[in-house]
Design an enzyme around this catalytic site. Structure first.
Site, short mmCIF file in Angstrom:
data_model
loop_
_atom_site.label_atom_id
_atom_site.label_comp_id
_atom_site.label_asym_id
_atom_site.label_seq_id
_atom_site.Cartn_x
_atom_site.Cartn_y
_atom_site.Cartn_z
CB SER A 156 38.10 38.19 45.49
OG SER A 156 39.43 37.77 45.34
CE LYS A 157 37.43 45.03 41.70
NZ LYS A 157 36.82 45.60 42.92
NE ARG A 158 42.46 36.92 46.84
CZ ARG A 158 42.24 35.63 46.90
NH1 ARG A 158 43.15 34.78 46.48
NH2 ARG A 158 41.11 35.16 47.38
#
Ligand code: GLU
Length: 473
Positions: free
Chosen positions: A246-248
């Site tokens: 994910s964007k994390r």
């Protein structure tokens, strides 16, 4: 199915940009099609009208083009096939594989909540399946809003997934899923299956998140009397911390990598090894090698881990290896963006530019590093790094040395690596200093920086006039 010409499709929903997982699916589809001289079809699944946008569709096409995944057919828009999807639902109603459901959404929602309170999953209770035919007719004539549901047959559904192996699901766990919403919109399962039948798809290669949809879709193929394609569900991509990417974990949009200066070659090679292995230690693949080596059997069942350092490594490798005619077109926009481009770099100065590119290949990690590091070659005025000046050029005596060096270099019969080295060494001897005591300040005077490629390489590429001028600081 295997004797038919291979036809595969990549079917993204344009509700977001092309992300790493989607790009990897597209790559596997593309590799499989190329390997079998098949057809690679791009189908944009824009049936969720509210969440789909043309901008996202364009973004997906651009990202695929950048990645070099050229499609043979399409892009087809799934929404263009709504009529066909509805026709298929009508056929299923006629053949008794589907039935009208008049249950109001609020009632279903209430039942769902009650089931959740009991900590059980709600499965449609088939109330409308038990309606008598004349009752159905009466409801329809009264224009009562009706959805259409598939009548899931008893038993179980089994299929042999090319990656996962045998999958068997009991019909008990499959509810009579909706085919057509009461507003007349076909659902995902119908649209996908009808399109795949229509497009004569032989292999459905897609993300593992779709595996739970497959039994329902197989039931639809059977009910529609269509041959069932081979399914291959490819593993999920996880971040380095083993949670779903994910964007994390950094950029997930493919185009963000283009913006970061990653080469499409590096991205392709990197993505290919996310969940697929050639069965050897080989890591570096040109496209034709990858196409030859690729097989569904090489796809791993285990989830793949996205390692940004590995991508950076591939990028450095490709920057080092790509022939000029492939690397320079990627560099040109970066030099334009940096305001350093001039057309002569493709004409009379093309040889000079190639030498410059070679000088920076070992030092560049991303494309932007080339203009960033080589900027001083293109500017008339040197941009000095103050710390480097303070460290190496503060002393007036040292500046005097550089002026003497400038005189010597101006007088050299030839301006070569060998003659430059000899000139620096002999001047250092005469002055009773180490060659580094001349070379470090000379580097700062010429480049503005304490760190640069080999000094003599830089001098030669910069040319005698500019070198001498900059040494007279
Ligand atoms: N449109 C679906 C998605 O973007 C893919 C459907 C499929 O491959 O069957 O996840």
């Amino acid at each position: 199915m295997s004797k038919q010409p291979v036809r595969v499709r990549f079917a993204p929903s344009p509700t977001g940009y092309l992300h790493v997982g989607g790009a990897r699916t597209a790559l596997f589809d593309w590799l499989f099609a190329r390997k079998h001289n098949g057809t690679f079809i791009l189908r944009i699944e824009d049936t969720d009208i509210e969440r789909s946008s043309e901008e996202m569709t364009r973004g997906i096409l651009d990202a695929m083009t950048w990645l070099g995944l050229h499609w043979d057919e399409g892009p087809y828009m799934q929404s263009a096939g709504f009529d066909q999807h509805r026709d298929a639902v009508s056929k299923l109603l006629e053949s008794g594989h589907a039935y009208h459901c008049f249950c109001p959404p609020e009632l279903l929602e209430q039942k769902r909540k009650e089931a959740a309170a009991r900590k059980t999953d709600f499965k449609y209770d088939r109330i409308c399946l038990r309606l008598a035919p004349d009752e159905v007719k009466r409801c329809l004539e009264n224009e009562q809003r009706a959805a259409v549901r598939f009548k899931v047959p008893d038993g179980s559904v089994s299929f042999e997934d090319a990656v996962v192996g045998e999958v068997t699901i009991s019909s008990e766990t499959i509810e009579d899923f909706v085919l057509l919403r009461s507003n007349g919109q076909p659902t995902y399962h119908v649209s996908v299956v009808v399109d795949d039948i229509e497009m004569r798809i032989t292999h459905v290669i897609r993300g593992a998140d779709h595996i739970s949809n497959t039994p329902k879709q197989i039931l639809l193929y059977r009910a529609l009397g269509a041959p069932i394609p081979v399914f291959a569900h490819i593993p999920l991509i996880l971040g380095p911390d083993k949670t779903r990417l994910s964007k994390r974990h950094g950029a997930t949009s493919v185009m963000a990598y283009q913006e970061q200066g990653i080469l499409p070659e590096a991205m392709r090679n990197f993505l290919a090894l996310l969940g697929w292995s050639p069965g050897t230690d080989q890591e570096f693949f040109e496209d034709d090698e990858l196409i030859r080596a690729f097989s569904l059997e090489g796809i791993s069942k285990a989830n793949a881990v996205f390692n940004p350092e590995k991508l950076a490594w591939f990028n450095a490798q490709y920057i080092a290896r790509l022939p000029h005619e492939r690397l320079v077109p990627y560099l040109k926009p970066e030099y334009i963006k940096a305001g350093l481009w001039r057309d002569s770099l493709e004409r009379e100065d093309a040889g000079w530019f190639r030498s410059l590119v070679d000088l920076y290949r070992p030092r560049a990690k991303v494309l932007q590093d080339f203009p960033k590091l080589s900027r001083f070659f293109f500017l008339d005025h040197v941009e000095y790094d103050q710390a480097a000046v303070d460290k190496f050029l503060k002393d007036e005596k040292v500046r005097g040395y550089l002026r003497t060096l400038a005189d010597r270099l101006e007088a050299l019969p030839e301006f070569s690596h060998h003659s430059l080295e000899a000139a620096v060494r002999s001047l250092a001897d005469e002055l009773g200093v180490k060659p580094a005591a001349l070379m470090n300040p000379a580097r700062v005077a010429i480049t503005g920086q304490a760190i640069a490629p080999g000094l003599f390489d830089v001098m030669i590429l910069l040319g005698r006039d500019k070198t001498v001028k900059r040494l007279r600081i």
